[in-house]
Scaffold this motif. Structure first.
Motif, PDB file in Angstrom:
ATOM      1  N   ARG A 130       0.827  -1.212   0.000  1.00  0.00           N
ATOM      2  CA  ARG A 130       0.000   0.000   0.000  1.00  0.00           C
ATOM      3  C   ARG A 130       0.855   1.253   0.000  1.00  0.00           C
ATOM      4  NH1 ARG A 130      -3.697   1.325   4.071  1.00  0.00           N
ATOM      5  NH2 ARG A 130      -4.557   2.757   2.571  1.00  0.00           N
ATOM      6  N   SER A 131       1.963   1.241   0.723  1.00  0.00           N
ATOM      7  CA  SER A 131       2.812   2.414   0.845  1.00  0.00           C
ATOM      8  C   SER A 131       4.198   2.064   0.300  1.00  0.00           C
ATOM      9  CB  SER A 131       2.900   2.838   2.316  1.00  0.00           C
ATOM     10  OG  SER A 131       3.646   4.013   2.445  1.00  0.00           O
ATOM     11  N   THR A 137       1.068   6.340  -1.071  1.00  0.00           N
ATOM     12  CA  THR A 137       0.080   5.342  -0.684  1.00  0.00           C
ATOM     13  C   THR A 137      -0.836   5.080  -1.875  1.00  0.00           C
ATOM     14  OG1 THR A 137       0.163   6.089   1.593  1.00  0.00           O
ATOM     15  CG2 THR A 137      -1.757   4.781   0.947  1.00  0.00           C
ATOM     16  N   GLU A 172      -4.069   2.683  -3.162  1.00  0.00           N
ATOM     17  CA  GLU A 172      -5.159   1.766  -2.815  1.00  0.00           C
ATOM     18  C   GLU A 172      -5.253   0.687  -3.891  1.00  0.00           C
ATOM     19  OE1 GLU A 172      -6.775   1.865   0.014  1.00  0.00           O
ATOM     20  OE2 GLU A 172      -5.750   3.708   0.617  1.00  0.00           O
TER      21      GLU A 172
END
Length: 188
Positions: free
Chosen positions: A96-97, A137, A139
């Motif tokens: 995600r990051s 980040t 999604e």
């Protein structure tokens, strides 16, 4: 046992039109994998000859490798090559990051050294070791567009650490990209 390997590479270089002892010697030295102490030494000489690098010495093509690193674990997450316009698409980002990095091995010595282009998302100029990447980040299923800066590494004292399994994975993608580039040229 080095003599047959070196002789074979010399024959291949000559078949590509290279002539002159000093020209061929320079190519062999410039493309050898450095072993032992950095630079020439009495035990390893210029290092281990590398046929692939010797035969692609003057081609001028060097891909811009772009990769993400999981901001939590520090493990490489996704890797690709930028196109000739500098555009890239990372399609398999799992974390995600992530941090995004880019590198072009201008001197084609397979290490991040002075003269190479290097950067990361969040880099704003100066010594790349002084700054830190900015995490992005993402999604699941999301598409984002980012632009970031890079610059030449001026001196090896200022280069970031770039080695081990990360370097190996980046080099594998780089070699595949170079091979694909030349295969496309041959098909034209």
């Amino acid at each position: 046992m080095a003599a047959p390997h070196v002789s074979g590479i010399v024959a291949l270089l000559m078949s590509k039109g290279y002539t002159g002892v000093e020209t061929i010697r320079k190519i062999l030295r410039d493309t050898a994998e450095d072993l032992g102490e950095p630079g020439f030494d009495n035990y390893y000489g210029a290092g281990l000859v590398d046929a692939y690098r010797a035969l692609t010495y003057d081609t001028g093509y060097e891909p811009f490798i772009v990769w993400t690193v999981d901001a939590v674990t520090g493990v490489i997450d996704s890797i690709t090559c930028a196109d000739e316009g500098g555009n890239f698409l990372l399609t398999e980002v799992i974390a995600r990051s992530v941090y995004i990095y880019a590198w072009r091995d201008v001197d084609r010595n397979m290490y991040l050294t002075s003269g190479d282009l290097y950067g990361y998302y969040g880099y704003s100029g100066g010594n790349p070791k002084d700054g830190t990447p900015t995490a992005i980040t993402v999604e699941p299923g999301e598409t984002i567009t980012v632009e970031f800066q890079f610059s030449p590494i001026i001196t090896d004292r200022l280069k970031p650490v770039f080695e081990g399994s990360l370097l190996q994975k980046v080099l594998e993608i780089k070699e595949a990209a170079v091979e694909e580039y030349y295969n496309k040229l041959e098909r034209k």
